[in-house]
Design an enzyme around this catalytic site. Structure first.
Site, mmCIF file in Angstrom:
data_model
loop_
_atom_site.group_PDB
_atom_site.id
_atom_site.type_symbol
_atom_site.label_atom_id
_atom_site.label_comp_id
_atom_site.label_asym_id
_atom_site.label_seq_id
_atom_site.Cartn_x
_atom_site.Cartn_y
_atom_site.Cartn_z
ATOM 1 C CB SER A 248 -3.515 -8.146 4.059
ATOM 2 O OG SER A 248 -3.406 -6.946 4.789
ATOM 3 C CG ASP B 124 -1.955 -1.096 1.194
ATOM 4 O OD1 ASP B 124 -2.318 -1.532 0.099
ATOM 5 O OD2 ASP B 124 -2.387 -1.526 2.275
ATOM 6 N NE ARG C 96 -1.648 0.090 11.915
ATOM 7 C CZ ARG C 96 -0.683 -0.785 11.681
ATOM 8 N NH1 ARG C 96 0.424 -0.758 12.415
ATOM 9 N NH2 ARG C 96 -0.798 -1.690 10.748
ATOM 10 C CG ASP D 286 -4.685 -0.512 11.072
ATOM 11 O OD1 ASP D 286 -4.988 -0.653 12.264
ATOM 12 O OD2 ASP D 286 -3.900 -1.265 10.478
#
Length: 407
Positions: A179, A18, A98, A127
């Site tokens: 992923s 990404d 995060r 996220d």
């Protein structure tokens, strides 16, 4: 957001699929803006190798690699361990990383005088919320660019097409395109065959598991570990004083070899859909188990039960990206109070994915062998009669009322 005002963008950069294609995409769609890449090291190890070269080759002006490992462990992981916070059995490995990364990202954006912050989170995931709520907390006026909510790319296959067309180097291929999210606490797997809930994870397939082995492949003899805690925080492993980070890393190796910490769940994402994930958290699973065992000695019944209820709320707040909120901070204060006497030692036996209690000791134990024994003691069993009469009085009165016998 006026795109013409965006001259410099700070990008949360992992070097994965990404964020690798986001660098050229930002330059194409935001006036050839300067892109400053920021990678937060939360223990993803080999994923950091060659990151600077890759970022610069794909168009970034510079790359910051920030060592956040101690901050992550001490200020995010350990508070969750002490709280016993889970989300539907999930040990929050991505969730509490995060806010740690995003807070550091804001620091760099303010230092660089950036016009916007960008991230590579998809519009389907949790996220994006975790990053953006943290950004709003520390830079409330900062514009946020989320390419997955803007571009025409619809799948990871199309991302690979874009990467190949723009000469972006990738470490994955179309066949192994899970992923993944990795840090010192866990590794998550999503996508491909796992999207069909009828498919069993390929635990025994070479290369699928990265932090350990399948319980089937674990040793035929058990491994014992002894963990020491002071006020709810781990301080020693097998008699050796260590930092919490060192303990987690050591437990990852020990737990991984014994097939500990595998979790396959269909969880309820914040954005409303269900999603299947396979998680590896070997050291974390051991730490949670040992801490929970120690609390059985050190916490009184009512504190333990209330703490268990509030742990659900704590876990939801962390999962939902609400780390920097008054409620999460208030719950953390409650947890710290409960941990004042959670000090002692726990021994666990690890065997083929199982964690078996093998002994627990505490100077603050509330357990009394003399009181609990089935042998002779000073406990007066006749006292139970009056207790039961009073405890059962409401039930007795209700029954008498139902029978018309109440005077």
């Amino acid at each position: 957001m006026n795109k013409e005002n965006i001259k410099k963008v700070v990008l949360a950069y992992s070097g994965g699929l990404d964020t690798s294609i986001i660098i050229p995409w930002l330059k194409e769609n935001y006036n050839n803006c300067e892109v400053v890449a920021v990678s937060g090291n939360v223990g993803q190890a080999d994923e950091l190798e060659g990151l600077e070269e890759k970022a610069l080759k794909t168009g970034a002006s510079k790359l910051y690699v920030l060592d956040l490992t101690d901050d992550y462990v001490d200020n995010y992981i350990i508070p969750c361990v002490k709280a016993g916070a889970l989300y539907e059995e999930y040990l929050l490995g991505t969730s509490h990383a995060r806010p740690c990364i995003a807070k550091a990202l804001v620091d760099i954006a303010l230092k660089e005088g950036a016009d916007a912050i960008a991230h590579g989170c998809t519009g389907k995931g949790n996220d994006q919320v975790r990053f953006e709520l943290t950004i709003k907390r520390f830079a409330p006026d900062m514009p946020i660019i989320a390419p997955w909510r803007e571009w025409d790319i619809k799948s990871r296959e199309e991302e690979i097409d874009y990467a190949e067309a723009h000469n972006v180097p990738l470490k994955i291929n179309r066949e192994t395109n899970y992923s993944k999210d990795k840090n010192l606490w866990h590794l998550s797997h999503e996508g491909l065959d796992l999207e069909d809930t009828g498919n069993e994870p390929q635990y025994e397939k070479a290369g699928f598991l990265e932090m350990g082995v399948s319980p089937i492949q674990a040793p035929d003899t058990p491994t014992y570990v002894e963990l020491e805690f002071v006020q709810g925080a781990p301080v020693a492993l097998d008699g050796k004083k260590m930092s919490a980070k060192e303990i987690i890393l050591a437990l990852n190796e020990i737990g991984g070899k014994n097939g500990i910490g595998l979790l396959d769940i269909v969880e309820n994402r914040l954005v409303g859909m269900k999603c299947r994930g396979v998680y590896e958290t070997p050291g974390g699973a051991i730490l949670y188990k040992a801490h929970s065992v120690l609390e059985t000695l050190c916490l009184d019944k009512y504190t333990m039960h209330e703490k268990q209820k509030l742990a659900v709320t704590y876990g939801e707040l962390v999962y939902n990206g609400q780390w920097f909120t008054p409620l999460r901070e208030a719950l953390a204060a409650f947890v710290d109070k409960t941990q004042e006497r959670v000090t002692g030692k726990v021994r666990l036996k690890l065997y083929k994915g199982n964690m078996i209690n093998a002994g627990v000791w505490s100077p603050y134990t509330l357990y009394s062998e003399e009181i609990a024994t089935f042998g002779e003691s000073n406990y007066n069993q006749k006292d139970a009669e009056g207790f039961i009469n009073l405890f059962g009085l409401p039930i007795q009165v209700q029954a008498m009322s139902d029978m018309g016998k109440l005077k």
